[in-house]
Design an enzyme around this catalytic site. Structure first.
Site, PDB file in Angstrom:
ATOM      1  CG  HIS A 116      -2.096  -0.983   1.028  1.00  0.00           C
ATOM      2  ND1 HIS A 116      -2.471  -1.504  -0.190  1.00  0.00           N
ATOM      3  CD2 HIS A 116      -2.954  -1.535   1.939  1.00  0.00           C
ATOM      4  CE1 HIS A 116      -3.505  -2.326  -0.027  1.00  0.00           C
ATOM      5  NE2 HIS A 116      -3.815  -2.367   1.248  1.00  0.00           N
ATOM      6  CG  HIS A 189      -8.218  -0.383   2.206  1.00  0.00           C
ATOM      7  ND1 HIS A 189      -8.893  -1.137   3.154  1.00  0.00           N
ATOM      8  CD2 HIS A 189      -7.157  -1.127   1.833  1.00  0.00           C
ATOM      9  CE1 HIS A 189      -8.244  -2.278   3.350  1.00  0.00           C
ATOM     10  NE2 HIS A 189      -7.193  -2.300   2.563  1.00  0.00           N
ATOM     11  CD  GLN A 293      -6.222  -8.150  -2.389  1.00  0.00           C
ATOM     12  OE1 GLN A 293      -5.772  -8.184  -3.536  1.00  0.00           O
ATOM     13  NE2 GLN A 293      -5.910  -9.063  -1.484  1.00  0.00           N
ATOM     14  CD  GLU A 320      -8.294  -3.426  -0.592  1.00  0.00           C
ATOM     15  OE1 GLU A 320      -7.156  -3.112  -0.966  1.00  0.00           O
ATOM     16  OE2 GLU A 320      -8.493  -4.308   0.252  1.00  0.00           O
TER      17      GLU A 320
END
Ligand SMILES: *[C@@H]1O[C@H](CO)[C@@H](O)[C@H](O)[C@H]1NC(C)=O
Ligand SMILES: *[C@@H]1O[C@H](CO)[C@@H](O)[C@H](O)[C@H]1NC(C)=O
Ligand SMILES: *[C@@H]1O[C@H](CO)[C@@H](O)[C@H](O)[C@H]1NC(C)=O
Ligand SMILES: *[C@@H]1O[C@H](CO)[C@@H](O)[C@H](O)[C@H]1NC(C)=O
Length: 356
Positions: A116, A189, A293, A320
């Site tokens: 990230h 997120h 994700q 995500e």
């Protein structure tokens, strides 16, 4: 003489105004977007979504995202609650990549890999509020400098959260490299709990993910390069079923990247639908990205959240959309390299309904 004093004074005033504008830029604030029953609270710290309030099937309003009550907790957060992730979301294997014959070394903040964006990614910087109209949109911008967290070149980033109709909002993420080619892979997120952020785990949420392959990973969650069919596995959400129905066949959680089906022309396509049957709430998400994700918060444990909430294992689902993880080290995955003159463009559209 008078002229000199005047010029000196206006020069000093100029410095003062610049200093003030600069100070204002760096101020952290909370901002609301509101239309009808849909209400968002956001902060320019990490371009973060703090809350999303929507009605259930009886019209009762509740906050359906995980988060914190104050900025100090956001600064100390290790879950990326609601944050905007960059310069490169997800993992980069061995914290390095090669671009135009130059190898770039990155911060290794996750088992020898980069996660990230590094130790201080876009989720941990203060963004500038570029425009805000409470019944319509907010735009956050961030000017990422050359070599920030090891990434090449300066990049201008703009993220807009915009209300659409009475029950939808979009996230538009744009990034433009100024002077060098660089990877860009942004992600939003937010963790969702459609029963309300205090309602416990999400195991009874019914999920449909329109991806028939996942990027297979090694023990540190780095892709092996193989795109594996979900057929017959606990990862198969092509038909709606609850998160809990097969979670016990996994090592405890879902943390996996799907390759979204459909044409790869980067037009908007449906990615995922989530339903919760007590509240009747449904979330649908469309995006122009190739990957999703899917993380079900399996590592959460006694985290103190908003309004007295305590987030334990499986308290929320992160959805995500993004490029495929570690694309920088997998030349056969769609490229995440953006060059000066090109624009990175990531679009997400959420719709919230409630029924029956
Ligand atoms: C947004 O959230 C912050 C932090 O919880 C809170 O202080 C603020 O009052 C909220 N703003 C609105 C409009 O709800
Ligand atoms: C900061 O986070 C850690 C865990 O990530 C937690 O143990 C600690 O209590 C937090 N500190 C504050 C001031 O919230
Ligand atoms: C909600 O869904 C769960 C899991 O599918 C099921 O066990 C339960 O009976 C449902 N409850 C209602 C009120 O529909
Ligand atoms: C959760 O946190 C508690 C208190 O910090 C700790 O005792 C427990 O072992 C943790 N559980 C897991 C599964 O990590």
């Amino acid at each position: 003489m008078m002229l000199k004093v005047y010029l000196t004074l206006s020069f000093l005033l100029g410095i003062l105004l610049v200093a003030q504008a600069h100070g204002k830029e760096k101020e952290i604030g909370f901002y609301q977007l509101k239309r009808g029953d849909l209400k968002l609270n956001l902060t320019n710290y990490g371009a973060t979504v703090v809350s999303v309030i929507v009605p259930d099937k009886h019209g009762n309003l509740d906050d359906i995202t995980l988060g914190y009550d104050d900025i100090e907790q956001y600064k100390n957060d290790s879950w990326y609650f609601g944050a905007l992730i960059g310069r490169v979301a997800n993992r980069i294997g061995h914290a390095r990549f090669t671009l135009d014959r130059h190898t770039y070394k990155l911060p290794a903040n996750d088992h020898g890999n980069t996660l990230h964006g590094g130790f201080t990614g876009f989720s941990d910087v203060i963004w500038t509020v570029k425009g805000h109209k409470e019944d319509s949109y907010i735009t956050f911008t961030y000017d990422s400098h050359d070599n920030e967290q090891g990434f090449p070149g300066r990049v201008e980033v703009a993220v807009t959260y915009v209300l659409i109709g009475r029950n939808k909002y979009a996230v538009k993420m744009i990034a433009k490299p100024v002077d060098k080619a660089t990877p860009v892979n942004l992600a939003q997120h937010t963790y969702w709990n459609l029963g309300g952020q205090k309602s416990g785990d999400i195991l009874s949420h019914k999920v449909q993910i329109l991806g028939s392959k996942i990027t297979a990973v090694d023990e540190n969650l780095i892709p092996t390069g193989i795109l594996e069919s979900v057929k017959g596995t606990p990862y198969d959400f092509l038909k709606p079923r609850t998160v809990g129905s097969r979670v016990n066949e996994l090592p405890g959680l879902y943390d996996v990247n799907y390759v979204i089906d459909g044409d790869k022309s980067r037009h908007l396509q449906k990615v995922v639908t989530v339903r919760e049957n007590v509240s009747g709430r449904k979330l649908e998400l469309w995006s122009n990205q190739v990957g999703l994700q899917f993380y079900t918060g399996g590592m959460l444990n006694a985290t103190k959240g908003k309004d007295g909430a305590v987030y334990d294992k499986h308290a929320g689902i992160a959805l995500e959309t993004q490029g495929l993880p570690d694309s920088l080290n997998h030349p056969d995955f769609p490229s995440q390299i953006v060059r000066p003159g090109q624009t990175y463009n990531h679009y997400m559209l959420y719709r919230f309904t409630a029924c029956c």
